[in-house]
Scaffold this active site. Structure first.
Site, PDB file in Angstrom:
ATOM      1  N   HIS A 228       0.833  -1.198   0.000  1.00 42.12           N
ATOM      2  CA  HIS A 228       0.000   0.000   0.000  1.00 42.12           C
ATOM      3  C   HIS A 228       0.868   1.248   0.000  1.00 42.12           C
ATOM      4  O   HIS A 228       1.925   1.296   0.640  1.00 42.12           O
ATOM      5  CB  HIS A 228      -0.956   0.015   1.190  1.00 42.12           C
TER       6      HIS A 228
ATOM      7  N   GLU B 115       4.370  -5.916   4.187  1.00 42.46           N
ATOM      8  CA  GLU B 115       4.117  -5.401   5.530  1.00 42.46           C
ATOM      9  C   GLU B 115       5.358  -5.552   6.414  1.00 42.46           C
ATOM     10  O   GLU B 115       6.106  -6.529   6.287  1.00 42.46           O
ATOM     11  CB  GLU B 115       2.948  -6.146   6.186  1.00 42.46           C
TER      12      GLU B 115
ATOM     13  N   ASP C 295       6.357   1.547   7.237  1.00 39.96           N
ATOM     14  CA  ASP C 295       5.030   1.036   6.858  1.00 39.96           C
ATOM     15  C   ASP C 295       4.437   1.861   5.731  1.00 39.96           C
ATOM     16  O   ASP C 295       3.686   2.786   5.984  1.00 39.96           O
ATOM     17  CB  ASP C 295       4.123   1.061   8.087  1.00 39.96           C
TER      18      ASP C 295
ATOM     19  N   ASP D 233      -0.582   4.236   0.826  1.00 40.93           N
ATOM     20  CA  ASP D 233      -1.153   5.163   1.804  1.00 40.93           C
ATOM     21  C   ASP D 233      -0.505   4.972   3.168  1.00 40.93           C
ATOM     22  O   ASP D 233       0.011   3.906   3.498  1.00 40.93           O
ATOM     23  CB  ASP D 233      -2.678   5.004   1.899  1.00 40.93           C
TER      24      ASP D 233
ATOM     25  N   HIS E 205       3.364   3.619  12.654  1.00 40.56           N
ATOM     26  CA  HIS E 205       2.255   4.453  13.135  1.00 40.56           C
ATOM     27  C   HIS E 205       2.673   5.386  14.277  1.00 40.56           C
ATOM     28  O   HIS E 205       1.819   6.067  14.838  1.00 40.56           O
ATOM     29  CB  HIS E 205       1.059   3.603  13.577  1.00 40.56           C
TER      30      HIS E 205
ATOM     31  N   GLU F 190      -5.265   0.754   2.381  1.00 36.55           N
ATOM     32  CA  GLU F 190      -4.991  -0.302   3.347  1.00 36.55           C
ATOM     33  C   GLU F 190      -5.137   0.206   4.768  1.00 36.55           C
ATOM     34  O   GLU F 190      -5.630  -0.503   5.648  1.00 36.55           O
ATOM     35  CB  GLU F 190      -3.581  -0.854   3.128  1.00 36.55           C
ATOM     36  N   GLU F 191      -4.731   1.449   4.991  1.00 37.22           N
ATOM     37  CA  GLU F 191      -4.795   2.028   6.327  1.00 37.22           C
ATOM     38  C   GLU F 191      -6.176   2.588   6.646  1.00 37.22           C
ATOM     39  O   GLU F 191      -6.420   3.013   7.774  1.00 37.22           O
ATOM     40  CB  GLU F 191      -3.754   3.141   6.471  1.00 37.22           C
TER      41      GLU F 191
END
Length: 389
Positions: A76, A172, A109, A78, A358, A143-144
């Site tokens: 991903h 991931e 990530d 995003d 994150h 995805e997020e």
């Protein structure tokens, strides 16, 4: 062994990180990636989905091989929001080097993985211009977020036209201390519920004129907490049931509430199904004579790739490129692997360490980049050699 730093991977990672691609905005990341893939012979198809105020961009890029077997790299573009900028040591969308680390949102990530995938493919095709193995990229910008207009949409389209890959590596961040020390060969499913237990509101001094739903719920809740849902298996821990929220009452201390709302979640393994878990929970509620409403949400089914062609290729690649004997794991939350596994029989997640994902000051250690690229490239080589054998 690989050199300490792969400059091609680093530069591409920095390009991607400089794009503030907060869900569902791709920020032009896929354009950067397609510019790198098209000269290699990839056919690139953009698939958009979602309402105008939450438009999701997806990419399916494919380069056929001499065989019918295809390995898809998935991921991903995003990222999650940066949060308060004042808490960051440097601008989250300005890639910054400090102490041998690259800081910025998406460093771990998962823009490092995306860059490493692209460079790995470039190197592989330079040495193998006509491989037996087909190569594809499945990328999303959702995805997020809700994950309803991203990878799942692409997978549905691929399934409809019979174009599903046989192998998939999801980028991931799966590692713990060093790149390659852990990969995910499966994930648990997630099933959430919102239970509303009905009662009768009344004055706390006159309980005979009311019906307290908290009191009604308590014995059933205790039984559910104590239940053994399954025993797990060699790859998964036992299914767990957890309450995340309980809401009841008006805020006044002298009012018996009229209802009680409970939010809960199952993280379940392949030994259970959504249907079996639902049936067993409902049986407990009915046994205790509760009046209730119950709404279910299936966030994803569990998937498992047992040791075989893909697991073996990645294990071998990690051992050869890093000297690490990797650990297979199914722990953690969900990923888009849950959607890909519905059309692809062998799905593995492999990426850099995940300690800062994150978080404020998210970063990746520079010396983790080259091994990741090398693992991806070597996995391609091993799978391709198996088809040529």
């Amino acid at each position: 062994m690989t050199p300490d730093i792969c400059l091609d991977t680093l530069r591409l990672t920095e390009q991607l990180m400089a794009r503030p691609s907060v869900t569902p905005d791709d920020g032009g990341c896929m354009d950067i990636i397609t510019q790198a893939l098209k000269p290699l012979g990839f056919e690139c198809e953009f698939i958009e989905s979602g309402p105008d105020n939450f438009r999701v961009r997806n990419l399916w890029a494919k380069r056929p091989g001499r065989s019918t077997q295809t390995l898809a790299f998935a991921g991903h573009t995003d990222v999650v929001p940066a949060g308060p900028l004042a808490h960051w040591s440097s601008d989250p969308f300005t890639p910054t080097h400090r102490g041998g680390k690259l800081y910025g949102r998406g460093a771990s990530d998962m823009k490092t993985s995306l860059a490493a995938m692209v460079v790995a493919v470039q190197e592989f095709l330079a040495a193998n211009p006509n491989p037996a193995l087909g190569i594809a990229f499945l990328l999303t910008s959702d995805e997020e977020g809700p994950a309803v207009d991203g990878t799942v949409v692409v997978c549905e389209r691929l399934k409809a036209r019979g174009e599903a890959p046989q192998f998939c590596i999801v980028g991931e961040p799966t590692s713990v201390q060093r790149t390659g020390d852990m990969i995910k060969n499966g994930r648990r499913g997630t099933l959430s519920g919102k239970l509303t237990v009905k009662g009768v509101q009344g004055h706390i001094a006159y309980p005979h004129l009311a019906d307290n739903p908290i009191h009604r719920l308590a014995p059933a809740l205790a039984e559910l907490v104590a239940m053994r849902w399954d025993a797990g298996n060699a790859f998964f821990p036992p299914t767990s049931w957890q309450v995340s929220n309980i809401h009841a009452g008006t805020g006044a201390s002298n009012v018996i509430p009229g209802d009680c709302v409970v939010d809960f979640n199952f993280r379940f393994c392949t030994e259970s199904t959504p249907e079996s878990l639902q049936q067993r929970l409902i049986a407990v509620l009915d046994k205790h004579g509760l009046q209730y409403e119950l709404k279910w949400t299936i966030g994803g089914l569990p998937f498992l790739t047992t040791p075989g062609t893909l697991v073996g290729a990645i294990q071998k690649a990690i051992a050869e490129e890093t000297g690490i004997t990797t650990e297979l794991s199914t722990t953690g939350g969900t990923s888009d692997g849950r959607f890909i596994a519905q059309i692809c029989p062998q799905v593995i997640e492999c990426g850099p360490p995940n300690a800062t994902i994150h978080k404020v000051d998210e970063h990746v250690v520079l010396t983790d980049m080259a091994p990741l690229k090398a693992i991806y490239r070597r996995s391609l080589e091993i799978l391709n050699a198996g088809l040529d054998a």
